[in-house]
Motif scaffolding. Structure first.
Motif, PDB file in Angstrom:
ATOM      1  N   VAL A  64      53.658  61.941  55.180  1.00 30.90           N
ATOM      2  CA  VAL A  64      52.612  61.619  56.154  1.00 30.90           C
ATOM      3  C   VAL A  64      52.996  60.322  56.851  1.00 30.90           C
ATOM      4  N   LYS A  65      53.018  60.353  58.177  1.00 33.12           N
ATOM      5  CA  LYS A  65      53.301  59.155  58.960  1.00 33.12           C
ATOM      6  C   LYS A  65      52.068  58.795  59.771  1.00 33.12           C
ATOM      7  N   TYR A  66      51.600  57.576  59.565  1.00 30.09           N
ATOM      8  CA  TYR A  66      50.366  57.090  60.190  1.00 30.09           C
ATOM      9  C   TYR A  66      50.699  55.810  60.955  1.00 30.09           C
ATOM     10  N   VAL A  67      50.470  55.835  62.263  1.00 30.30           N
ATOM     11  CA  VAL A  67      50.739  54.685  63.123  1.00 30.30           C
ATOM     12  C   VAL A  67      49.422  54.153  63.672  1.00 30.30           C
ATOM     13  N   ARG A  68      49.193  52.846  63.519  1.00 33.10           N
ATOM     14  CA  ARG A  68      48.035  52.182  64.128  1.00 33.10           C
ATOM     15  C   ARG A  68      48.533  50.892  64.769  1.00 33.10           C
ATOM     16  N   ASN A  69      48.333  50.763  66.060  1.00 31.35           N
ATOM     17  CA  ASN A  69      48.949  49.670  66.806  1.00 31.35           C
ATOM     18  C   ASN A  69      48.093  48.409  66.865  1.00 31.35           C
ATOM     19  N   PHE A  70      48.721  47.328  67.265  1.00 33.92           N
ATOM     20  CA  PHE A  70      48.037  46.094  67.641  1.00 33.92           C
ATOM     21  C   PHE A  70      48.321  45.833  69.115  1.00 33.92           C
ATOM     22  N   THR A  71      47.271  45.695  69.918  1.00 29.95           N
ATOM     23  CA  THR A  71      47.429  45.286  71.314  1.00 29.95           C
ATOM     24  C   THR A  71      47.453  43.760  71.331  1.00 29.95           C
ATOM     25  N   ASP A  72      48.657  43.206  71.522  1.00 27.80           N
ATOM     26  CA  ASP A  72      48.792  41.746  71.502  1.00 27.80           C
ATOM     27  C   ASP A  72      49.195  41.188  72.861  1.00 27.80           C
ATOM     28  N   VAL A  73      49.005  41.987  73.923  1.00 30.01           N
ATOM     29  CA  VAL A  73      49.124  41.475  75.290  1.00 30.01           C
ATOM     30  C   VAL A  73      47.951  42.044  76.074  1.00 30.01           C
ATOM     31  N   ASP A  74      47.052  41.170  76.508  1.00 36.33           N
ATOM     32  CA  ASP A  74      45.811  41.623  77.120  1.00 36.33           C
ATOM     33  C   ASP A  74      45.134  40.426  77.789  1.00 36.33           C
ATOM     34  N   ASP A  75      44.362  40.704  78.829  1.00 33.92           N
ATOM     35  CA  ASP A  75      43.700  39.608  79.558  1.00 33.92           C
ATOM     36  C   ASP A  75      42.676  38.870  78.688  1.00 33.92           C
ATOM     37  N   LYS A  76      42.072  39.561  77.711  1.00 30.66           N
ATOM     38  CA  LYS A  76      41.133  38.873  76.819  1.00 30.66           C
ATOM     39  C   LYS A  76      41.865  37.844  75.957  1.00 30.66           C
ATOM     40  N   ILE A  77      43.071  38.197  75.543  1.00 27.08           N
ATOM     41  CA  ILE A  77      43.874  37.249  74.764  1.00 27.08           C
ATOM     42  C   ILE A  77      44.271  36.063  75.636  1.00 27.08           C
ATOM     43  N   ASN A  78      44.658  36.358  76.884  1.00 23.92           N
ATOM     44  CA  ASN A  78      45.019  35.287  77.810  1.00 23.92           C
ATOM     45  C   ASN A  78      43.847  34.333  78.024  1.00 23.92           C
ATOM     46  N   ALA A  79      42.660  34.895  78.179  1.00 24.80           N
ATOM     47  CA  ALA A  79      41.470  34.068  78.395  1.00 24.80           C
ATOM     48  C   ALA A  79      41.176  33.206  77.174  1.00 24.80           C
ATOM     49  N   ARG A  80      41.351  33.772  75.972  1.00 26.36           N
ATOM     50  CA  ARG A  80      41.110  32.988  74.755  1.00 26.36           C
ATOM     51  C   ARG A  80      42.112  31.832  74.649  1.00 26.36           C
ATOM     52  N   ALA A  81      43.363  32.093  75.045  1.00 21.53           N
ATOM     53  CA  ALA A  81      44.373  31.036  75.014  1.00 21.53           C
ATOM     54  C   ALA A  81      44.017  29.920  76.002  1.00 21.53           C
ATOM     55  N   ALA A  82      43.586  30.311  77.196  1.00 18.88           N
ATOM     56  CA  ALA A  82      43.210  29.310  78.207  1.00 18.88           C
ATOM     57  C   ALA A  82      42.000  28.503  77.752  1.00 18.88           C
ATOM     58  N   GLN A  83      41.069  29.174  77.071  1.00 18.06           N
ATOM     59  CA  GLN A  83      39.841  28.521  76.622  1.00 18.06           C
ATOM     60  C   GLN A  83      40.117  27.513  75.505  1.00 18.06           C
ATOM     61  N   THR A  84      41.025  27.865  74.610  1.00 23.14           N
ATOM     62  CA  THR A  84      41.275  27.034  73.427  1.00 23.14           C
ATOM     63  C   THR A  84      42.479  26.115  73.568  1.00 23.14           C
ATOM     64  N   GLY A  85      43.348  26.410  74.532  1.00 23.87           N
ATOM     65  CA  GLY A  85      44.562  25.620  74.677  1.00 23.87           C
ATOM     66  C   GLY A  85      45.617  25.936  73.642  1.00 23.87           C
ATOM     67  N   ARG A  86      45.443  27.031  72.917  1.00 21.78           N
ATOM     68  CA  ARG A  86      46.399  27.416  71.874  1.00 21.78           C
ATOM     69  C   ARG A  86      47.425  28.399  72.420  1.00 21.78           C
ATOM     70  N   PRO A  87      48.627  28.415  71.877  1.00 22.58           N
ATOM     71  CA  PRO A  87      49.623  29.410  72.290  1.00 22.58           C
ATOM     72  C   PRO A  87      49.155  30.822  71.966  1.00 22.58           C
ATOM     73  N   ILE A  88      49.483  31.741  72.858  1.00 26.37           N
ATOM     74  CA  ILE A  88      49.067  33.135  72.659  1.00 26.37           C
ATOM     75  C   ILE A  88      49.591  33.679  71.337  1.00 26.37           C
ATOM     76  N   SER A  89      50.837  33.366  70.993  1.00 26.56           N
ATOM     77  CA  SER A  89      51.411  33.901  69.754  1.00 26.56           C
ATOM     78  C   SER A  89      50.652  33.414  68.527  1.00 26.56           C
ATOM     79  N   ASP A  90      50.158  32.181  68.565  1.00 28.98           N
ATOM     80  CA  ASP A  90      49.365  31.673  67.432  1.00 28.98           C
ATOM     81  C   ASP A  90      48.070  32.456  67.279  1.00 28.98           C
ATOM     82  N   ILE A  91      47.429  32.739  68.407  1.00 34.61           N
ATOM     83  CA  ILE A  91      46.167  33.485  68.368  1.00 34.61           C
ATOM     84  C   ILE A  91      46.389  34.900  67.832  1.00 34.61           C
ATOM     85  N   THR A  92      47.401  35.577  68.351  1.00 30.69           N
ATOM     86  CA  THR A  92      47.623  36.966  67.934  1.00 30.69           C
ATOM     87  C   THR A  92      48.088  37.043  66.482  1.00 30.69           C
TER      88      THR A  92
END
Length: 464
Positions: A64-92
């Motif tokens: 059985v092969k089960y794939v569940r992804n992480f969306t780690d590029v998205d405008d909501k992530i960008n907005a959170r980075a801009a709001q907090t001043g943290r690097p996107i990679s740290d947030i994700t």
């Protein structure tokens, strides 16, 4: 065993037949990682975790092969980075860690693969180039858009027509679109946003292309099951189908969608004050197994209503089950009962599976009950801080006789012989057996709770 699953695509329950006999493949849309998972986010995780367990039981874990992804590029992530001043990679990175910890606390197995979208940008660009070459997409002002009308079956999954969707739309149409329904495959990035070099300039992928590219890369052109919440049916899954089919991929055979979650009968909302994350509940001392039990008490295709009453009922039920199975001798692996598996094989009927477990408890079939608890991932025996129904190790004979006493008492109540039922309850209390009624999803069952060792002969005398 025959597994039947409801297919959103055909709107009927179908016998599940894997594309490759003896093997099963599944893709489930995962989270966009910028904040803690709320309770509603947990529902698809738990629904498809049960399906994953069922498929592993049927075909073997290695098949059985089960794939569940992480969306780690998205405008909501960008907005959170801009709001907090943290690097996107740290947030994700942080949010992915939170998600895995929280879902693990709910007993969810980790999937075979958990790809991050940013690791598959090259595959997304290649698929977009292919769609342009085949006439299904076009570049405009640094964007690439999919031509919705180039795919004649668009709307079949959600049951909508393109013209009706356009008529009901209330959004401003971008000037670079050839058609209002065309959706973005690629969009330009400014210097302050994440971006990758592409034939159309520096940019980043649209949301929908991510899953098509990752599913193709990890599962191939055709796979068995695609799952997610029903809020993804349109536009996300509809768009996935269109772009994958036009790229020449067969894509998914079976589409499964779980219904949404409510809290005390209302949509979960921060403005209503009924919004909370999985971590909120865990930090309040609610065991993950209790959260899981409440979720599984409602069929996945029905709205799930989280209530304090259900939480307390789940807590009591699991407390009884854990207490009675805690001292069981080790007898090797015990097979789960066939009627338990049959319930799950019938379109993941988890309420039916739990009903079987209630019967096992009443009948004193505790080894089988424990095997079902292990199967469902509710076997950790959390410490409820004094919630246990009794504080000693009851013998098998005590359990069997007390459960039979409970059935006799409930039978008298069902036949409206309330006087006899009350006398039996009083007599049972005199020898240390408390008879109570437990309600689970509208079903009344009898529980016999022992406060200590009982006189076996007196217990037998009550049953005669």
């Amino acid at each position: 065993m025959t597994i039947k699953l409801y297919n959103t695509k055909t709107r009927k329950k179908e016998v599940f037949e894997p594309i490759k006999p003896g093997h099963a493949s599944m893709y489930v849309c995962g989270p966009t990682v910028y904040e803690r998972a709320h309770l509603g986010n947990a529902r698809p995780v738990l629904v498809f975790d049960i399906l994953y367990r069922l498929l592993r039981h049927e075909y073997g874990a290695e098949n059985v092969k089960y794939v569940r992804n992480f969306t780690d590029v998205d405008d909501k992530i960008n907005a959170r980075a801009a709001q907090t001043g943290r690097p996107i990679s740290d947030i994700t990175d942080e949010t992915i860690g939170w998600f895995l910890d929280d879902m693990g606390a709910l007993g969810a197995l980790e999937p075979t693969d958990a790809p991050r979208a940013t690791a598959y940008i090259g595959q997304m660009i290649a698929m977009i180039e292919d769609l342009i070459a085949k006439g299904h997409a076009y570049a405009a002002e640094g964007h690439v858009l999919f031509k919705v009308r180039s795919y004649t079956d668009y709307g079949a999954l959600s049951g909508r027509s393109v013209d009706d969707m356009i008529a009901g739309a209330r959004v401003e149409v971008a000037p670079y679109k050839e058609d209002p329904m065309d959706f973005v495959l690629w969009k330009p990035s400014s210097d302050d946003l994440p971006g990758w070099d592409s034939p159309w300039g520096k940019g980043r992928p649209g949301w929908h292309i991510e899953c098509s590219a990752m599913a193709y890369e990890l599962l191939g052109s055709a796979f068995d099951i695609h799952g997610g919440g029903n809020d993804l049916t349109f536009p996300h899954h509809e768009n996935e189908i269109a772009q994958s089919k036009c790229a020449g991929h067969d894509f998914a055979n079976v589409w499964m969608h779980n219904e949404m979650l409510q809290v005390e009968g209302k949509k979960m909302s921060k403005s209503l004050g009924n919004f909370f994350t999985v971590r909120d509940l865990l930090d309040q001392g609610v065991p993950g197994e209790v959260i899981r039990f409440v979720m599984l008490s409602t069929h996945y295709r029905k709205p799930m209503d989280w209530t304090e009453k259900k939480r307390e009922e789940a807590k009591r039920t699991l407390g009884k089950w854990w207490e009675r199975t805690a001292q069981l001798p080790s007898e090797g692996e015990i097979s789960v009962p066939s009627d338990f598996i049959a319930a799950l094989a019938n379109d993941l009927n988890t309420p039916g599976a739990l009903a079987v477990m209630h019967d096992l408890y009443r009948e004193g079939r505790l080894q089988e009950l424990e095997s079902c608890m292990v199967f469902l991932g509710i076997d950790e025996k959390a410490d409820f801080g004094g919630m246990a129904t009794f504080g000693f190790s009851a013998s098998a004979e005590e359990l069997l006789l007390s459960n039979e006493l409970g059935r006799r008492w409930m039978d008298l109540r069902d036949r409206k012989q309330f006087g006899d039922a009350d006398r039996l309850k009083s007599s049972a209390a005199e020898i240390g057996v408390e008879l109570t009624v437990t309600r689970d999803n509208g079903t009344q069952t009898a529980s016999a709770i022992l406060s200590g060792a009982v006189d076996i002969e007196k217990l037998k005398a009550l049953i005669r």
